[in-house]
Design a protein around this motif. Structure first.
Motif, PDB file in Angstrom:
ATOM      1  N   GLN A  55      38.052 -54.149 -71.645  1.00 29.53           N
ATOM      2  CA  GLN A  55      36.803 -54.127 -72.397  1.00 29.53           C
ATOM      3  C   GLN A  55      36.449 -55.509 -72.933  1.00 29.53           C
ATOM      4  O   GLN A  55      35.292 -55.925 -72.885  1.00 29.53           O
ATOM      5  CB  GLN A  55      36.912 -53.130 -73.544  1.00 29.53           C
ATOM      6  CG  GLN A  55      36.905 -51.675 -73.105  1.00 29.53           C
ATOM      7  CD  GLN A  55      37.193 -50.724 -74.244  1.00 29.53           C
ATOM      8  OE1 GLN A  55      37.918 -51.065 -75.193  1.00 29.53           O
ATOM      9  NE2 GLN A  55      36.639 -49.532 -74.174  1.00 29.53           N
ATOM     10  N   MET A  56      37.452 -56.229 -73.416  1.00 27.86           N
ATOM     11  CA  MET A  56      37.172 -57.568 -73.933  1.00 27.86           C
ATOM     12  C   MET A  56      36.723 -58.506 -72.816  1.00 27.86           C
ATOM     13  O   MET A  56      35.841 -59.355 -73.015  1.00 27.86           O
ATOM     14  CB  MET A  56      38.397 -58.146 -74.647  1.00 27.86           C
ATOM     15  CG  MET A  56      38.100 -59.488 -75.325  1.00 27.86           C
ATOM     16  SD  MET A  56      39.481 -60.160 -76.268  1.00 27.86           S
ATOM     17  CE  MET A  56      40.511 -60.823 -74.937  1.00 27.86           C
ATOM     18  N   ALA A  57      37.312 -58.357 -71.622  1.00 30.29           N
ATOM     19  CA  ALA A  57      36.905 -59.195 -70.494  1.00 30.29           C
ATOM     20  C   ALA A  57      35.445 -58.949 -70.129  1.00 30.29           C
ATOM     21  O   ALA A  57      34.718 -59.885 -69.770  1.00 30.29           O
ATOM     22  CB  ALA A  57      37.808 -58.927 -69.286  1.00 30.29           C
ATOM     23  N   LEU A  58      35.000 -57.699 -70.232  1.00 29.39           N
ATOM     24  CA  LEU A  58      33.595 -57.386 -69.948  1.00 29.39           C
ATOM     25  C   LEU A  58      32.696 -57.931 -71.057  1.00 29.39           C
ATOM     26  O   LEU A  58      31.622 -58.477 -70.782  1.00 29.39           O
ATOM     27  CB  LEU A  58      33.421 -55.873 -69.807  1.00 29.39           C
ATOM     28  CG  LEU A  58      34.191 -55.214 -68.652  1.00 29.39           C
ATOM     29  CD1 LEU A  58      33.958 -53.707 -68.652  1.00 29.39           C
ATOM     30  CD2 LEU A  58      33.804 -55.806 -67.307  1.00 29.39           C
ATOM     31  N   THR A  59      33.116 -57.778 -72.308  1.00 26.77           N
ATOM     32  CA  THR A  59      32.366 -58.330 -73.430  1.00 26.77           C
ATOM     33  C   THR A  59      32.208 -59.841 -73.264  1.00 26.77           C
ATOM     34  O   THR A  59      31.130 -60.402 -73.513  1.00 26.77           O
ATOM     35  CB  THR A  59      33.078 -58.025 -74.764  1.00 26.77           C
ATOM     36  OG1 THR A  59      33.189 -56.607 -74.930  1.00 26.77           O
ATOM     37  CG2 THR A  59      32.312 -58.603 -75.943  1.00 26.77           C
ATOM     38  N   TRP A  60      33.273 -60.500 -72.821  1.00 32.89           N
ATOM     39  CA  TRP A  60      33.232 -61.951 -72.610  1.00 32.89           C
ATOM     40  C   TRP A  60      32.225 -62.313 -71.518  1.00 32.89           C
ATOM     41  O   TRP A  60      31.403 -63.224 -71.689  1.00 32.89           O
ATOM     42  CB  TRP A  60      34.629 -62.454 -72.233  1.00 32.89           C
ATOM     43  CG  TRP A  60      34.680 -63.933 -71.994  1.00 32.89           C
ATOM     44  CD1 TRP A  60      34.940 -64.912 -72.915  1.00 32.89           C
ATOM     45  CD2 TRP A  60      34.435 -64.612 -70.753  1.00 32.89           C
ATOM     46  NE1 TRP A  60      34.875 -66.161 -72.316  1.00 32.89           N
ATOM     47  CE2 TRP A  60      34.566 -66.001 -70.992  1.00 32.89           C
ATOM     48  CE3 TRP A  60      34.122 -64.182 -69.465  1.00 32.89           C
ATOM     49  CZ2 TRP A  60      34.397 -66.946 -69.995  1.00 32.89           C
ATOM     50  CZ3 TRP A  60      33.944 -65.127 -68.464  1.00 32.89           C
ATOM     51  CH2 TRP A  60      34.092 -66.497 -68.740  1.00 32.89           C
ATOM     52  N   ALA A  61      32.265 -61.620 -70.377  1.00 33.22           N
ATOM     53  CA  ALA A  61      31.366 -61.946 -69.265  1.00 33.22           C
ATOM     54  C   ALA A  61      29.911 -61.712 -69.643  1.00 33.22           C
ATOM     55  O   ALA A  61      29.019 -62.403 -69.139  1.00 33.22           O
ATOM     56  CB  ALA A  61      31.733 -61.119 -68.036  1.00 33.22           C
ATOM     57  N   LEU A  62      29.666 -60.754 -70.540  1.00 35.29           N
ATOM     58  CA  LEU A  62      28.298 -60.410 -70.940  1.00 35.29           C
ATOM     59  C   LEU A  62      27.840 -61.170 -72.186  1.00 35.29           C
ATOM     60  O   LEU A  62      26.753 -60.905 -72.701  1.00 35.29           O
ATOM     61  CB  LEU A  62      28.203 -58.903 -71.209  1.00 35.29           C
ATOM     62  CG  LEU A  62      28.276 -58.008 -69.968  1.00 35.29           C
ATOM     63  CD1 LEU A  62      28.564 -56.565 -70.364  1.00 35.29           C
ATOM     64  CD2 LEU A  62      26.986 -58.100 -69.158  1.00 35.29           C
ATOM     65  N   ARG A  63      28.662 -62.113 -72.659  1.00 37.55           N
ATOM     66  CA  ARG A  63      28.293 -62.871 -73.861  1.00 37.55           C
ATOM     67  C   ARG A  63      27.023 -63.669 -73.604  1.00 37.55           C
ATOM     68  O   ARG A  63      26.603 -63.819 -72.457  1.00 37.55           O
ATOM     69  CB  ARG A  63      29.435 -63.815 -74.247  1.00 37.55           C
ATOM     70  CG  ARG A  63      29.550 -65.014 -73.318  1.00 37.55           C
ATOM     71  CD  ARG A  63      30.905 -65.680 -73.401  1.00 37.55           C
ATOM     72  NE  ARG A  63      30.941 -66.906 -72.610  1.00 37.55           N
ATOM     73  CZ  ARG A  63      31.008 -66.950 -71.289  1.00 37.55           C
ATOM     74  NH1 ARG A  63      31.018 -65.833 -70.579  1.00 37.55           N
ATOM     75  NH2 ARG A  63      31.059 -68.113 -70.658  1.00 37.55           N
ATOM     76  N   ASP A  64      26.432 -64.175 -74.653  1.00 43.17           N
ATOM     77  CA  ASP A  64      25.236 -65.008 -74.513  1.00 43.17           C
ATOM     78  C   ASP A  64      25.549 -66.192 -73.601  1.00 43.17           C
ATOM     79  O   ASP A  64      26.519 -66.925 -73.836  1.00 43.17           O
ATOM     80  CB  ASP A  64      24.794 -65.515 -75.882  1.00 43.17           C
ATOM     81  CG  ASP A  64      23.492 -66.291 -75.808  1.00 43.17           C
ATOM     82  OD1 ASP A  64      22.634 -65.916 -74.997  1.00 43.17           O
ATOM     83  OD2 ASP A  64      23.356 -67.283 -76.549  1.00 43.17           O
ATOM     84  N   GLY A  65      24.754 -66.365 -72.561  1.00 44.66           N
ATOM     85  CA  GLY A  65      25.029 -67.422 -71.606  1.00 44.66           C
ATOM     86  C   GLY A  65      25.900 -66.969 -70.457  1.00 44.66           C
ATOM     87  O   GLY A  65      26.245 -67.768 -69.583  1.00 44.66           O
ATOM     88  N   GLY A  66      26.258 -65.689 -70.439  1.00 43.30           N
ATOM     89  CA  GLY A  66      27.059 -65.149 -69.351  1.00 43.30           C
ATOM     90  C   GLY A  66      26.182 -64.669 -68.210  1.00 43.30           C
ATOM     91  O   GLY A  66      25.433 -65.449 -67.627  1.00 43.30           O
ATOM     92  N   VAL A  67      26.228 -63.381 -67.921  1.00 47.64           N
ATOM     93  CA  VAL A  67      25.496 -62.832 -66.786  1.00 47.64           C
ATOM     94  C   VAL A  67      24.629 -61.657 -67.225  1.00 47.64           C
ATOM     95  O   VAL A  67      24.742 -61.155 -68.345  1.00 47.64           O
ATOM     96  CB  VAL A  67      26.469 -62.386 -65.676  1.00 47.64           C
ATOM     97  CG1 VAL A  67      27.235 -63.575 -65.120  1.00 47.64           C
ATOM     98  CG2 VAL A  67      27.430 -61.323 -66.187  1.00 47.64           C
TER      99      VAL A  67
END
Length: 334
Positions: free
Chosen positions: A277-289
């Motif tokens: 879940q944290m890995a997905l939160t990281w990828a979707l962070r502002d500036g992610g994808v």
């Protein structure tokens, strides 16, 4: 029993605008790369697809060669469409791709007009669809002129067999050239699908800037690093470190690497999240994808991953901490 979609499905997902287009993508998309082929039980595949839709996941990502055997994931999805999802077709965003090896002979892969348009016809037949929402060129072809490949994508839209077009695995320069050609053909580039995760941040070296300039979105595949960014992988590393019979590569099972994954797991636990879940939160962070594509082998994984959209964003301090941990960790396959 007949399937009826959850009435509250759109309350359970976040939707992000895809570049400058009119399309919004669910933050979490479902990919049928593995575990949906003809070698897997149909009822499990069906349960995963319908559960995803009940959770507000409207984007289903396929390709001509997904299986195994190649093509069978599209056949599975076509059966679920016919049995369960046909009444909801206009609520779904269904994609497919062509470019990797699919059939023998000189026209069975890469990026010729012959390959791309023939493949799309085959995909539509397997899924029982009149059109797909996005048709991707799956990988750049070093030997076919880019104008030919992009012309085939544009022709698919003009023929009514696709609504939008996308690219996958293209580098920044080729993406920019392809976007310019598509714009001239009157079929703007909607989206790029790159490999992106904490372990693989290559798109930050130019591609994201190109996509912003071109007004295109991005959909990340392998956001969990092919399973490495999960609690299961951390446990596997720990077990292998204590075993003489190892299945992982020696360079994966080092004390430094195990320590780094343990630190990642500790950050996630502190946040009340699983590592996935944290890995997905990281990828979707502002500036992610725009969206991340998850894979799954069981319903519970889809439920766990979809819940990431309801968890708090990473703080600046947590992002710095993750960056410190990830330095030198390496992307080493299972």
């Amino acid at each position: 029993m007949p399937y009826y979609a959850d009435d509250k499905r759109y309350e359970q997902m976040i939707y992000n605008r895809c570049g400058k287009s009119g399309i919004k993508l669910p933050a979490i998309s479902l990919g049928l790369w593995q575990n949906f082929g003809g070698d897997k039980p149909f009822e499990n595949s069906r349960a995963m697809i319908t559960t995803a839709f009940d959770l507000g996941i409207t984007h289903f990502d396929l390709a001509n060669n997904y299986g195994p055997p190649a093509g069978s994931a599209e056949e599975t999805f076509g059966q679920v469409m016919k049995k369960d999802l046909r009444p909801y077709r206009d609520e779904l965003l269904i994609t497919t791709k062509a470019g990797y090896y699919m059939w023998p002979g000189p026209y069975g892969e890469w990026g010729s007009r012959k390959n791309l348009l023939s493949s799309l016809d085959q995909s539509l037949m397997r899924m029982g669809l009149d059109y797909v929402d996005i048709f991707y060129h799956h990988r750049p072809d070093p030997d076919t002129p880019l104008e030919e490949s992009m012309g085939a994508l544009a022709q698919a839209v003009k023929a009514g067999k696709a609504l939008y077009v996308g690219l996958s695995n293209y580098g920044p320069e080729d993406t920019k050239r392809a976007a310019e050609i598509l714009k001239q053909l009157g079929t703007p580039l909607l989206v790029h699908q790159p490999n992106y995760s904490m372990l693989n941040r290559w798109i930050e070296q130019g591609l994201q800037e190109v996509l912003r300039e071109e007004g295109a979105g991005s959909v990340a595949f392998c956001p969990l690093g092919r399973g490495q960014l999960t609690n299961k992988y951390v446990r596997k590393l720990e077990e292998e470190s204590e075993s003489k019979a190892r299945s992982l590569k020696p360079e994966a099972v080092t004390a430094e690497r195990i320590g780094k994954f343990r630190k990642l797991e500790a950050i996630a636990e502190r946040r009340g999240q699983s590592l996935a879940q944290m890995a997905l939160t990281w990828a979707l962070r502002d500036g992610g994808v725009t969206s991340v594509i998850i894979g799954a082998s069981r319903v519970s994984q889809i439920e766990e991953n979809a819940a990431a959209v309801h968890q708090p964003p990473l703080t600046a301090e947590e992002l710095r901490e993750i960056d410190d941990v990830m330095r030198g960790i390496g992307d080493i396959p299972w």
